[in-house]
Motif scaffolding. Sequence first.
Motif, PDB file in Angstrom:
ATOM      1  N   PHE A  60       0.840  -1.199   0.000  1.00 14.46           N
ATOM      2  CA  PHE A  60       0.000   0.000   0.000  1.00 14.46           C
ATOM      3  C   PHE A  60       0.877   1.252   0.000  1.00 14.46           C
ATOM      4  N   ASN A  61       1.877   1.264   0.870  1.00 20.70           N
ATOM      5  CA  ASN A  61       2.735   2.456   0.981  1.00 20.70           C
ATOM      6  C   ASN A  61       3.468   2.726  -0.330  1.00 20.70           C
ATOM      7  N   ARG A  62       3.989   1.668  -0.934  1.00 22.47           N
ATOM      8  CA  ARG A  62       4.698   1.834  -2.197  1.00 22.47           C
ATOM      9  C   ARG A  62       3.737   2.361  -3.266  1.00 22.47           C
ATOM     10  N   GLY A  63       2.528   1.764  -3.319  1.00 19.62           N
ATOM     11  CA  GLY A  63       1.527   2.209  -4.289  1.00 19.62           C
ATOM     12  C   GLY A  63       1.134   3.659  -4.063  1.00 19.62           C
ATOM     13  N   LEU A  64       1.022   4.034  -2.802  1.00 17.58           N
ATOM     14  CA  LEU A  64       0.664   5.417  -2.466  1.00 17.58           C
ATOM     15  C   LEU A  64       1.748   6.380  -2.970  1.00 17.58           C
ATOM     16  N   ALA A  65       2.998   6.040  -2.703  1.00 18.06           N
ATOM     17  CA  ALA A  65       4.096   6.909  -3.143  1.00 18.06           C
ATOM     18  C   ALA A  65       4.085   7.052  -4.664  1.00 18.06           C
ATOM     19  N   GLU A  66       3.792   5.937  -5.365  1.00 14.09           N
ATOM     20  CA  GLU A  66       3.812   6.000  -6.832  1.00 14.09           C
ATOM     21  C   GLU A  66       2.606   6.733  -7.393  1.00 14.09           C
ATOM     22  N   SER A  67       1.532   6.813  -6.614  1.00 13.19           N
ATOM     23  CA  SER A  67       0.323   7.483  -7.118  1.00 13.19           C
ATOM     24  C   SER A  67       0.448   8.999  -7.076  1.00 13.19           C
ATOM     25  N   LEU A  68       1.539   9.508  -6.522  1.00 16.41           N
ATOM     26  CA  LEU A  68       1.657  10.964  -6.367  1.00 16.41           C
ATOM     27  C   LEU A  68       2.069  11.644  -7.657  1.00 16.41           C
ATOM     28  N   GLY A  69       2.769  10.932  -8.525  1.00 19.77           N
ATOM     29  CA  GLY A  69       3.226  11.523  -9.773  1.00 19.77           C
ATOM     30  C   GLY A  69       2.058  12.130 -10.530  1.00 19.77           C
ATOM     31  N   GLY A  70       2.213  13.366 -10.947  1.00 17.58           N
ATOM     32  CA  GLY A  70       1.166  14.019 -11.711  1.00 17.58           C
ATOM     33  C   GLY A  70       0.046  14.587 -10.868  1.00 17.58           C
ATOM     34  N   SER A  71       0.013  14.291  -9.574  1.00 22.63           N
ATOM     35  CA  SER A  71      -1.026  14.899  -8.726  1.00 22.63           C
ATOM     36  C   SER A  71      -0.410  16.065  -7.965  1.00 22.63           C
ATOM     37  N   GLN A  72      -1.252  16.827  -7.277  1.00 19.25           N
ATOM     38  CA  GLN A  72      -0.737  17.939  -6.486  1.00 19.25           C
ATOM     39  C   GLN A  72      -0.645  17.571  -5.018  1.00 19.25           C
ATOM     40  N   ASP A  73      -0.885  16.296  -4.711  1.00 17.97           N
ATOM     41  CA  ASP A  73      -0.886  15.871  -3.315  1.00 17.97           C
ATOM     42  C   ASP A  73       0.532  15.556  -2.834  1.00 17.97           C
ATOM     43  N   PHE A  74       0.673  15.499  -1.521  1.00 18.37           N
ATOM     44  CA  PHE A  74       1.994  15.293  -0.932  1.00 18.37           C
ATOM     45  C   PHE A  74       1.968  14.139   0.060  1.00 18.37           C
ATOM     46  N   LEU A  75       3.145  13.575   0.265  1.00 18.99           N
ATOM     47  CA  LEU A  75       3.286  12.402   1.110  1.00 18.99           C
ATOM     48  C   LEU A  75       3.805  12.805   2.491  1.00 18.99           C
ATOM     49  N   LEU A  76       3.210  12.227   3.545  1.00 23.88           N
ATOM     50  CA  LEU A  76       3.757  12.356   4.892  1.00 23.88           C
ATOM     51  C   LEU A  76       4.150  10.945   5.324  1.00 23.88           C
ATOM     52  N   ASP A  77       5.453  10.705   5.397  1.00 22.79           N
ATOM     53  CA  ASP A  77       5.907   9.331   5.594  1.00 22.79           C
ATOM     54  C   ASP A  77       5.905   8.954   7.077  1.00 22.79           C
ATOM     55  N   VAL A  78       4.712   8.719   7.598  1.00 22.60           N
ATOM     56  CA  VAL A  78       4.575   8.313   8.996  1.00 22.60           C
ATOM     57  C   VAL A  78       5.194   6.932   9.214  1.00 22.60           C
ATOM     58  N   ALA A  79       5.108   6.068   8.187  1.00 22.59           N
ATOM     59  CA  ALA A  79       5.737   4.748   8.319  1.00 22.59           C
ATOM     60  C   ALA A  79       7.231   4.897   8.577  1.00 22.59           C
ATOM     61  N   GLY A  80       7.860   5.805   7.848  1.00 19.35           N
ATOM     62  CA  GLY A  80       9.293   6.029   8.036  1.00 19.35           C
ATOM     63  C   GLY A  80       9.595   6.574   9.422  1.00 19.35           C
ATOM     64  N   LEU A  81       8.770   7.510   9.880  1.00 21.26           N
ATOM     65  CA  LEU A  81       8.960   8.076  11.223  1.00 21.26           C
ATOM     66  C   LEU A  81       8.831   6.984  12.288  1.00 21.26           C
ATOM     67  N   ALA A  82       7.752   6.185  12.160  1.00 18.46           N
ATOM     68  CA  ALA A  82       7.506   5.150  13.159  1.00 18.46           C
ATOM     69  C   ALA A  82       8.629   4.112  13.170  1.00 18.46           C
ATOM     70  N   GLU A  83       9.167   3.800  12.003  1.00 16.91           N
ATOM     71  CA  GLU A  83      10.271   2.840  11.965  1.00 16.91           C
ATOM     72  C   GLU A  83      11.530   3.421  12.583  1.00 16.91           C
ATOM     73  N   SER A  84      11.786   4.713  12.333  1.00 10.99           N
ATOM     74  CA  SER A  84      12.949   5.348  12.960  1.00 10.99           C
ATOM     75  C   SER A  84      12.843   5.285  14.473  1.00 10.99           C
ATOM     76  N   ILE A  85      11.642   5.489  14.974  1.00  4.94           N
ATOM     77  CA  ILE A  85      11.427   5.472  16.422  1.00  4.94           C
ATOM     78  C   ILE A  85      11.439   4.043  16.951  1.00  4.94           C
ATOM     79  N   GLY A  86      10.867   3.132  16.202  1.00  2.00           N
ATOM     80  CA  GLY A  86      10.668   1.759  16.674  1.00  2.00           C
ATOM     81  C   GLY A  86       9.182   1.472  16.700  1.00  2.00           C
ATOM     82  N   LEU A  87       8.747   0.507  15.915  1.00  2.00           N
ATOM     83  CA  LEU A  87       7.301   0.252  15.778  1.00  2.00           C
ATOM     84  C   LEU A  87       6.666  -0.150  17.105  1.00  2.00           C
ATOM     85  N   ALA A  88       7.406  -0.891  17.928  1.00  2.00           N
ATOM     86  CA  ALA A  88       6.838  -1.330  19.203  1.00  2.00           C
ATOM     87  C   ALA A  88       6.655  -0.163  20.166  1.00  2.00           C
TER      88      ALA A  88
END
Lengths: 94, 639
Positions: free
Chosen positions: B208-236
Motif C-alpha cells: 500500500f505504501n509503495r503504491g501510495l508513493a507512486e500514485s503521487l506523480g502528476g497529482s498535487q498531493d503530498f506524502l507524509l511518511d509516517v511509516a518512516g517516522l515510526a520505523e525510525s522510532i521503533g514500531l513497538a
Amino acid sequence: MNGKAEYFRNRDWKTMGDGILMKLTDVFRDVFADDSLVLSRETTAMDIDGWDSLVHITLMLSVQRAFHVRLSALEMSQLQNIGALIELLHSKGR
Amino acid sequence: MGDELLAELSWLPKAPEDFSERCNALIGSEGPQGERVRALASCALGENKLNRLSKVIDALRARPGAIHPLVPFRLGMTSNATTHYLASPLVATAARYGIALECIEGEFDQSLQESLDPDSAINRARPDAVLLALDYRGLHLHPMPGDAAGARRAIAAALDQLGAIRNGFKGNGDAICILQTLARPPETSFGSLDLALPGTPRHLIDGFNRGLAESLGGSQDFLLDVAGLAESIGLAEWHDPTLWNMGKIPFANKFLPVYADFVCRLIAALRGKSRRCLVLDLDNTLWGGVIGDDGLPGIILGQGDATGEAFLSVQRTALELRERGVVLAVCSKNDDETAREPFRNHPEMLLREHHVAIFQANWNDKATNIRAIAEALSLGLESMVLLDDSPVERGLVREILPEVAVPELPEDPALYARTLLAAGYFEAVSLSAEDRRRADIYRENALRIALKENVPSIDDYLRSLGTTIHFRPFDPLGRARTAQLINKSNQFNLTTRRYSEAQIERLENDPAFFTLQVRLTDSFGDNGMICAVICARNQEDWQIDTWLMSCRVLGRRVEDAVLDEIVRNARLQGIRRLTGTYLPTPRNKLVEEHYDRLGFDLLERADDGATRWELAVDKYLPRNPPITVARSERNGAGR
C-alpha cells in the motif's frame, strides 16, 4: 508478622501518599493549564472543569509519564477519585 | 535511532522554567505577539506544553492582528482513528515554522463522506490542505497469507478508496491532500517470512505504501511518511495497544510532538519556508581539535580513528546536502589563512574550498558574520542553519538572530549528523533540476566578505550568560594547566614565550613577578583555566612578559576584565606604567592590534613587525565588561 508488615505499610502509605498527591497536583496543573488547581483525595472528575473522557486519557498518560508506570485500560477507567489513583500508584511501588 | 532524539525533539533548546508565566503574559499583552509565540514554540515542548501554547494561540487569534506576523494556514483533518489529540499540538508546533494554523477536524471515520459532501465541515472551510491521517486498522487490508492475487486486489481497492477521497477534496474543497503512509504493527505472524509471503500484514502495508508513493506523480498531493517516522522510532514504541483499545488513538502520545513537527515541516516546505543554507563552524564541528593551536597534523579527522570518522560523517552529510541544493558556508573564529589550511592541505578532508560559497574566518561575533553571509547570498535569516559545537555561540546566535535555526548538539560528534538531519530543516517536497544546479550557481568559491558594524546587543547577551571571572596568582594547584596553556597557545598569545613547569613554579614565589591564572564560568558551566598573565617588575613599570588566552572565550570581553584586574593590582603596588610587547609569529596575527584596542600607546615598531606599547596606570579608566569578578589575593611584584 503480618500485623507488623501491615503497620509499616500503613505508616509508609501516609507519607508516600502525601508525596504522590503533591506530584499529582503538578501533573494536573500542567494538563489543565491552571497553576492554582488544588487536589485532595476526595477530588473527582466532577470537581474539575474540563475533565471529560478525552482529557482523562491525556491526564492518565501524563500521570504514567510522571510516575514511570504503565496502567491498563481497566485501571484507568475504574478510578473513582484521586484517593483511588494514589492507592493505585502506591500499589505499583511509586 | 534512540527514540529520545525524536520523542524529545533534542535538537531544540529546552523550554524556559517560567513557560506557563510566559504563556499567561502573552495573552495579556497588547499588539502583535507572533514573534514571541514563535520563540516559545521553538523550544522542545511536550504534549501538555503544546496544548497550553495552542490555547494561547487560539486566544490571540480572536484578537485582530495579535498573531502577526505568523501566516495563516487552514488544515482539514480526517482519519479512521481519533484525531482529537493531534489538533492542539499541530497548532502550537506550526508557530515554530511561522505559521498560524487552524485545524478543521472531520467526523471520526468519515473520510469519504467528508470529501464527497460539498457541504461538509472541511469542504465548507476551504482548507489550504487536508491531512488524511489514515491508520492501517481502518483500511480493508485483512491478512490473507499466501493469496497473492487477493492481496493485490485488496491493496488496489484500498488505494482506489483513497483516490476517491482525494478527488472529493480536490473537487469539492479545492484542496490538496497530505497523505500518510501506514505504520505497520510490530507483531509478525510467521516471523521473517512475513516479508516474503504475499498477504501478510507486512506485505499488504508495504504494498500500500509503495503504491501510495507512486500514485503521487502528476497529482498535487503530498506524502507524509509516517511509516518512516515510526520505523525510525521503533514500531513497538510507536504503537500502544492500550491506547488504541481505549480511544482508537493511533500511536503513543509521547510521539505527538515529533509527529506534529513532521506535519508542520512539510506544511512549511509547501509554503517555501524550508531552509537553504548550512553555516558550519570548524574547530570541533568539522574536525576534532583547534587548527590554530593543534596545527594541521594535530587535528583529528579521517578513517581509522572513531572520532576522526565521526567528523568525516559530519562533512559527508554537509556534502550530501550540498548535492541536493543546500548552500554551504563557513563561519569560524580563526585567522582566514589558518582556517583554510585543512581545506587545502589535509588529505582526509572531504570538504574543499570550492564546496563553500562564503568562507568567514575572522574574530568577529558569529551573529554579525551570519547576517553578512545571508545578505551576500540574498537569503533571509529564516533560510539559515548554524551547526556549532559551542553552547555559548549557539546561545548568542539564537539570542541575537532568533530567525536562524541553531540545533542543540549532543556531546558525541558521532551524533552530530543524525541530530542535524532529524531536525528536518531542509525538508523538500520535490527535487528540481534547479536544486541540483544550485551548488554550481554559487561559484564564487569560498568568498570572503567584509563586515559592517558589530551587533550592539552582544553585551546584553554576555550579561545574560551570568559570566564570572576568577583571578588567582599562579599556584601549585593550577601549575600543570598553566604550563599546558603557556606551551600550547599559539593564536591569542602576545609573546609566545614558553616556560617549563619548573620555571613556572619559581614565578609562584618570586616577589618581582605579578601573575594571574584566570578561570571563566557561565550558565553553561565551567570553561576551566582560559588565560595566563605574567608581569615583571622593573622599578615603577610592569612589563607584561606573557599574556595569552584560549580562543574558546574570544569575543566575551575577557581581555577587558583582565586588563582591569592588572591595572587594579598595579595601582595597589604603586606601579605607574604598564608596558606590553607584541612579537609576531605565523600564528598570532589575531593579537597584532591587541594593545592598540585596549588603549595602549605605541612606543616603537621593529623591522620584523614587533611592537612595544605603554599605558599610564593613573589615567586608565576601568573598562567594566558585563562580567562578575571573583578573586583570591596574594601576589608578588610589590615593593
